[in-house]
Design an enzyme around this catalytic site. Structure first.
Site, PDB file in Angstrom:
ATOM      1  N   ASN A 110     -15.711  21.627  12.327  1.00 10.90           N
ATOM      2  CA  ASN A 110     -15.757  22.850  13.124  1.00 10.90           C
ATOM      3  C   ASN A 110     -17.065  22.928  13.893  1.00 10.90           C
ATOM      4  OD1 ASN A 110     -17.514  25.457  12.406  1.00 10.90           O
ATOM      5  ND2 ASN A 110     -17.223  24.308  10.495  1.00 10.90           N
ATOM      6  N   PHE A 114     -20.698  30.461  15.225  1.00  7.76           N
ATOM      7  CA  PHE A 114     -20.896  31.866  14.832  1.00  7.76           C
ATOM      8  C   PHE A 114     -20.139  32.833  15.739  1.00  7.76           C
ATOM      9  CE2 PHE A 114     -25.418  31.242  12.780  1.00  7.76           C
ATOM     10  CZ  PHE A 114     -24.833  30.610  11.708  1.00  7.76           C
ATOM     11  N   SER A 180     -26.200  26.203   9.520  1.00  8.28           N
ATOM     12  CA  SER A 180     -25.079  25.866  10.396  1.00  8.28           C
ATOM     13  C   SER A 180     -25.555  24.867  11.442  1.00  8.28           C
ATOM     14  CB  SER A 180     -24.546  27.105  11.107  1.00  8.28           C
ATOM     15  OG  SER A 180     -23.713  26.683  12.176  1.00  8.28           O
ATOM     16  N   ASN A 182     -24.105  24.399  14.207  1.00  8.17           N
ATOM     17  CA  ASN A 182     -23.488  24.754  15.485  1.00  8.17           C
ATOM     18  C   ASN A 182     -24.258  25.775  16.310  1.00  8.17           C
ATOM     19  OD1 ASN A 182     -21.287  22.999  14.992  1.00  8.17           O
ATOM     20  ND2 ASN A 182     -20.515  24.499  13.514  1.00  8.17           N
ATOM     21  N   THR A 183     -25.439  26.169  15.834  1.00 11.18           N
ATOM     22  CA  THR A 183     -26.346  26.978  16.642  1.00 11.18           C
ATOM     23  C   THR A 183     -27.580  26.116  16.838  1.00 11.18           C
ATOM     24  OG1 THR A 183     -25.487  29.065  15.782  1.00 11.18           O
ATOM     25  CG2 THR A 183     -27.713  29.122  16.709  1.00 11.18           C
ATOM     26  N   LYS A 216     -28.697  29.592   2.012  1.00 13.44           N
ATOM     27  CA  LYS A 216     -27.705  28.503   2.144  1.00 13.44           C
ATOM     28  C   LYS A 216     -28.293  27.353   2.939  1.00 13.44           C
ATOM     29  CE  LYS A 216     -22.905  27.598   3.286  1.00 13.44           C
ATOM     30  NZ  LYS A 216     -21.623  28.211   3.616  1.00 13.44           N
ATOM     31  N   ASN A 245     -23.912  23.643   3.139  1.00 13.49           N
ATOM     32  CA  ASN A 245     -23.114  23.886   4.336  1.00 13.49           C
ATOM     33  C   ASN A 245     -22.413  22.573   4.745  1.00 13.49           C
ATOM     34  OD1 ASN A 245     -22.229  25.148   6.818  1.00 13.49           O
ATOM     35  ND2 ASN A 245     -23.982  26.534   6.591  1.00 13.49           N
TER      36      ASN A 245
HETATM   37  C1  LIG Z   1     -13.994  26.568   9.949  1.00 15.28           C
HETATM   38  C2  LIG Z   1     -15.239  26.735   9.152  1.00 15.28           C
HETATM   39  C3  LIG Z   1     -16.131  27.750   9.478  1.00 15.28           C
HETATM   40  C4  LIG Z   1     -17.300  27.919   8.735  1.00 15.28           C
HETATM   41  N1  LIG Z   1     -18.142  28.941   9.057  1.00 15.28           N
HETATM   42  C5  LIG Z   1     -19.237  29.148   8.295  1.00 15.28           C
HETATM   43  C6  LIG Z   1     -20.092  30.250   8.562  1.00 15.28           C
HETATM   44  O1  LIG Z   1     -19.852  31.055   9.461  1.00 15.28           O
HETATM   45  N2  LIG Z   1     -21.198  30.404   7.782  1.00 15.28           N
HETATM   46  C7  LIG Z   1     -21.497  29.556   6.755  1.00 15.28           C
HETATM   47  O2  LIG Z   1     -22.486  29.764   6.064  1.00 15.28           O
HETATM   48  N3  LIG Z   1     -20.686  28.521   6.470  1.00 15.28           N
HETATM   49  C8  LIG Z   1     -19.576  28.294   7.207  1.00 15.28           C
HETATM   50  N4  LIG Z   1     -18.756  27.244   6.908  1.00 15.28           N
HETATM   51  C9  LIG Z   1     -19.142  26.314   5.814  1.00 15.28           C
HETATM   52  C10 LIG Z   1     -18.463  26.652   4.492  1.00 15.28           C
HETATM   53  O3  LIG Z   1     -18.856  27.918   4.034  1.00 15.28           O
HETATM   54  C11 LIG Z   1     -18.794  25.595   3.418  1.00 15.28           C
HETATM   55  O4  LIG Z   1     -20.182  25.621   3.156  1.00 15.28           O
HETATM   56  C12 LIG Z   1     -18.409  24.179   3.840  1.00 15.28           C
HETATM   57  O5  LIG Z   1     -17.217  24.191   4.580  1.00 15.28           O
HETATM   58  C13 LIG Z   1     -18.249  23.239   2.651  1.00 15.28           C
HETATM   59  O6  LIG Z   1     -17.213  23.665   1.788  1.00 15.28           O
HETATM   60  P1  LIG Z   1     -15.707  23.087   1.849  1.00 15.28           P
HETATM   61  O7  LIG Z   1     -15.808  21.596   1.881  1.00 15.28           O
HETATM   62  O8  LIG Z   1     -15.034  23.637   0.641  1.00 15.28           O
HETATM   63  O9  LIG Z   1     -15.117  23.630   3.114  1.00 15.28           O
HETATM   64  C14 LIG Z   1     -17.578  27.047   7.648  1.00 15.28           C
HETATM   65  C15 LIG Z   1     -16.675  26.029   7.316  1.00 15.28           C
HETATM   66  C16 LIG Z   1     -15.520  25.863   8.046  1.00 15.28           C
HETATM   67  C17 LIG Z   1     -14.561  24.766   7.661  1.00 15.28           C
END
Ligand SMILES: Cc1cc2nc3c(=O)[nH]c(=O)nc-3n(C[C@H](O)[C@H](O)[C@H](O)COP(=O)(O)O)c2cc1C
Length: 353
Positions: A110, A114, A180, A182-183, A216, A245
């Site tokens: 992704n 934000f 993140s 992405n910022t 985080k 993350n």
């Molecule tokens: C589509 C998507 C959007 C995410 N958006 C955020 C976010 O806004 N803030 C954040 O701290 N982590 C975000 N994450 C990261 C997740 O909270 C998590 O740390 C990461 O995906 C690893 O866990 P997983 O493998 O179970 O997905 C996002 C992950 C995905 C897949």
């Protein structure tokens, strides 16, 4: 919902663009009538940072960015739900497409950036939820709020300070998200001097009696970063670390869309996130509670993180491939695992591996 049923409808869900499917899911969840909170075995409960978590399996940030469905997700069997990331002002995020399923890899990429409706919009919704009070049992789960900085912010630290002040009244805990990918430049806040300044500022903004604050971090860190981050977190009285993350690295991947830019999550993140967790554990001992995320999709995955020192776990991508019943299945499996080991609580298992 059991896995059999989800397996049946998964091709239908996957026929849609990933972001459209996600939006439809949130809309459907928002329409569900309130449900009683599922009951968890007493052995799953743990006290972390002054909060009681009924189960150690939580929903990671990014699924419910605007805080639209925390109760529906608690009702599905999560012990806690983290809404956000929320920025002070609303923002659109990156152009679409920005969310990709890597089906062959059981992964997600992704670069949402934000996208969210801003803190005041979520604040109102979360206040309404709080005001309704614990009149139905649904509203007793733990709900954390994950905050970030606007992309065009002139002072990012000030954005976190504003987020702490704005969201503290409706948050059981706050997460400072500086990881993140992405910022642009956001992850630089993990660096030495900036991190100390940021954590000092958010701790001061919370003041006395505010909610616990979690930090985080990214899984992509250099040797030595773990010790430095732990020291800065302990000095600023941060209550826990969330590890981790998404990753900007690209381990071996099969899917066609593997070269899309953004953060990778799901199965290929698993070993990287476990490795980062181990490093944080050896840097912190048991001084700082750790919350594991990254590629957790089974009881074995959750148990391995707990044994490696995690007090709680979170997941997101696993839901896409294993369905909404995943949290409940992992929680039930953990109860069995504890019984097999003759342990009476999750706390007994933390760091026992
Ligand atoms: C589509 C998507 C959007 C995410 N958006 C955020 C976010 O806004 N803030 C954040 O701290 N982590 C975000 N994450 C990261 C997740 O909270 C998590 O740390 C990461 O995906 C690893 O866990 P997983 O493998 O179970 O997905 C996002 C992950 C995905 C897949």
């Amino acid at each position: 919902m059991d896995m059999g049923f989800y397996r049946l409808i998964r091709p239908f869900v996957f026929a849609f663009d990933a972001e459209a499917a996600h939006r439809a899911t949130i809309k459907a969840l928002a329409l569900l009538p309130p449900r009683a909170l599922p009951q968890f075995a007493p052995s799953l409960a743990s006290d972390i940072a002054g909060l009681t978590f009924p189960s150690p399996v939580g929903l990671a940030a990014g699924f419910d960015k605007d805080g639209e469905v925390p109760d529906a997700m608690l009702g599905l069997g999560f012990g806690f739900v983290e809404v956000g990331t929320l920025t002070p002002r609303p923002q659109d995020g990156n152009p679409r497409p920005r969310l990709f399923r890597l089906v062959e890899d059981q992964a997600v990429i992704n670069r949402m950036g934000f996208n969210n409706r801003g803190q005041s919009d979520a604040l109102e919704r979360l206040w309404r939820r709080k005001r309704r009070g614990p009149s139905t049992q649904v509203r007793t789960g733990v709900v954390g709020v994950n905050i970030g900085a606007n992309k065009d912010s002139a002072d990012r630290i000030e954005d976190y300070v504003a987020g702490v002040k704005a969201m503290a009244p409706v948050a059981d805990y706050l997460t400072i998200n500086i990881s993140s990918p992405n910022t642009p430049g956001l992850r630089n806040l993990q660096a030495g001097g900036e991190l100390i300044e940021l954590l000092g500022a958010v701790a001061a903004a919370r003041g006395e009696g505010g909610p616990p604050i979690f930090l985080k971090v990214a899984p992509d860190l250099a040797p030595g970063d773990h010790e430095r981050i732990v020291r800065a977190a302990i000095d600023a009285r941060i209550d826990a670390l969330i590890v981790a993350n998404t990753t900007v690295s690209r381990p071996m991947l099969e899917s066609r869309v593997k070269h899309e830019s953004g953060g990778l999550s799901g199965a290929p993140l698993k070993s990287l996130a476990l490795d980062a967790l181990r490093r944080f554990r050896s840097a912190s001992g048991s001084e700082l509670p750790l919350i594991a995320a990254g590629g957790i999709a089974s009881v074995d995955d959750a148990w391995a993180r707990i044994e490696a020192g995690a007090s709680l776990v979170q997941l997101y991508s696993g839901l896409v491939y294993h369905g909404p019943g995943l949290a409940r299945r992992i929680a039930d499996g953990l109860v069995e695992r504890l019984a097999e080991r003759g342990m009476s609580s999750i706390a007994d298992a933390v760091g026992s591996g």
